[in-house]
Design a protein around this motif. Sequence first.
Motif, mmCIF file in Angstrom:
data_model
loop_
_atom_site.group_PDB
_atom_site.id
_atom_site.type_symbol
_atom_site.label_atom_id
_atom_site.label_comp_id
_atom_site.label_asym_id
_atom_site.label_seq_id
_atom_site.Cartn_x
_atom_site.Cartn_y
_atom_site.Cartn_z
ATOM 1 N N ALA A 61 0.841 -2.146 13.561
ATOM 2 C CA ALA A 61 0.544 -3.583 13.564
ATOM 3 C C ALA A 61 1.307 -4.307 12.460
ATOM 4 C CB ALA A 61 -0.959 -3.799 13.402
ATOM 5 N N ALA A 62 1.412 -3.677 11.277
ATOM 6 C CA ALA A 62 2.093 -4.326 10.153
ATOM 7 C C ALA A 62 3.606 -4.261 10.297
ATOM 8 C CB ALA A 62 1.661 -3.684 8.843
ATOM 9 N N SER A 63 4.128 -3.088 10.643
ATOM 10 C CA SER A 63 5.584 -2.889 10.606
ATOM 11 C C SER A 63 6.327 -3.690 11.666
ATOM 12 C CB SER A 63 5.923 -1.395 10.743
ATOM 13 O OG SER A 63 5.433 -0.870 11.967
ATOM 14 N N PHE A 90 -10.579 -2.429 -4.156
ATOM 15 C CA PHE A 90 -9.241 -2.822 -3.725
ATOM 16 C C PHE A 90 -9.343 -3.934 -2.668
ATOM 17 C CE2 PHE A 90 -7.860 1.062 -5.677
ATOM 18 C CZ PHE A 90 -6.495 0.919 -5.912
ATOM 19 N N LYS A 91 -8.417 -4.878 -2.743
ATOM 20 C CA LYS A 91 -8.274 -5.910 -1.711
ATOM 21 C C LYS A 91 -6.843 -5.796 -1.200
ATOM 22 C CE LYS A 91 -11.740 -8.861 -3.836
ATOM 23 N NZ LYS A 91 -12.044 -10.171 -4.451
ATOM 24 N N LEU A 92 -6.709 -5.272 0.009
ATOM 25 C CA LEU A 92 -5.392 -4.896 0.526
ATOM 26 C C LEU A 92 -5.087 -5.598 1.844
ATOM 27 C CD1 LEU A 92 -5.764 -1.068 -0.126
ATOM 28 C CD2 LEU A 92 -4.256 -2.600 -1.399
ATOM 29 N N SER A 93 -3.810 -5.695 2.140
ATOM 30 C CA SER A 93 -3.368 -6.133 3.464
ATOM 31 C C SER A 93 -2.805 -4.919 4.187
ATOM 32 C CB SER A 93 -2.292 -7.214 3.344
ATOM 33 O OG SER A 93 -1.097 -6.656 2.805
ATOM 34 N N ARG A 94 -2.690 -5.023 5.508
ATOM 35 C CA ARG A 94 -2.098 -3.911 6.259
ATOM 36 C C ARG A 94 -0.639 -3.700 5.860
ATOM 37 N NH1 ARG A 94 -4.037 -5.300 12.312
ATOM 38 N NH2 ARG A 94 -3.920 -7.411 11.462
ATOM 39 N N GLU A 95 0.040 -4.775 5.469
ATOM 40 C CA GLU A 95 1.428 -4.644 5.031
ATOM 41 C C GLU A 95 1.511 -3.853 3.724
ATOM 42 O OE1 GLU A 95 4.897 -7.647 3.457
ATOM 43 O OE2 GLU A 95 3.822 -8.225 5.283
ATOM 44 N N THR A 140 -11.398 -4.362 1.142
ATOM 45 C CA THR A 140 -11.212 -5.358 2.193
ATOM 46 C C THR A 140 -9.797 -5.192 2.745
ATOM 47 O OG1 THR A 140 -10.402 -7.067 0.683
ATOM 48 C CG2 THR A 140 -12.785 -6.995 1.081
ATOM 49 N N ILE A 141 -9.640 -5.422 4.031
ATOM 50 C CA ILE A 141 -8.311 -5.349 4.655
ATOM 51 C C ILE A 141 -8.031 -6.692 5.328
ATOM 52 C CG2 ILE A 141 -6.874 -4.194 6.377
ATOM 53 C CD1 ILE A 141 -8.364 -1.624 5.805
#
Length: 311
Positions: free
Chosen positions: A162-164, A99-104, A223-224
């Motif tokens: 951090a994302a919200s 998976f390749k993800l963002s915090r959002e 990855t984040i």
Amino acid sequence: QIRIVGSSTVYPFASYVVEEFGATTQHPTPVIESTGSGGGLKLFCAGNGMDTPDITNASRRIKASEFKRCQKNGVDNITEAVIGSDGIVLANTQKAPQFKLSREQITLAVAAEVPQNGELVKNPYTHWNEIDSSLPDKEIRVYGPPTTSGTRDAFEELVMEAASEDMAGYGGEYTKIRQDGVFVPAGENDNLIVQKLVQNRDALGIFGYSFLEENTDRIQASTIDGVAPEPETISSGEYPVARSLFFYVKNSHEGKVPGLYDYVELFLSEKMIGEFGYLKDLGLIALTKDRREAMRERIQNRTKLTLADIQ
């Protein structure tokens, strides 16, 4: 006999030190229990009696509310030590694509509510590609730590808060995790989460980097925000979900519990937490030399933690 409670993330490191202490000193091997950071601090702060823990491990810093509970119960002489750094990883089985993800994206997957048309609604997402078409058409299933866990606290702070706070529609920090079965609290046993990931190709698990390090033959990290969890990226802070690991000592038990500070000094020795220490092989990421020396000095001086230090 020294009694230690607390974080499941710190548990493997502390267990190694416990065994070494029992084997190389005249003192009894300490009793250690994995209760989660919050559970450990609750037990630790219950009082000064000899039926309360001498040390509690934590994968996040003691909260002001916990410190005040300690003070209220007479536990007013505590020393704090940082043993090293750790990253929180989201991992899946080696048998599936990484998976390749963002915090959002992670937040939208696990939050109880998500912004839609200018208001917060109950999270409707069941598959990753509903969040972002670039993500796989896989059911969202995340095994994670319970509310007593410091890893859960750190995940909420470093990912969701951090994302919200930067996402339109939340209006500030949001950390409420959904309870509809998509996010599954898997207890304080991180090895159990690893087993779940091996059994379910679509699932992701949340735990400390050390458990990834121990299971690289079976699981892989996502990855984040484009950064993979590696010792270098965690220690530098480039990896966005990195944190410090702690333990707290009850100084009022010194002289009453044989070997208490001998154990603490062994834990903070170069042999254990140094750049080439034994705990590195278990996944601990060493502090800088200056910070390691500062921790040893703090313990040597029995530096008393204050509320001002935390706030």
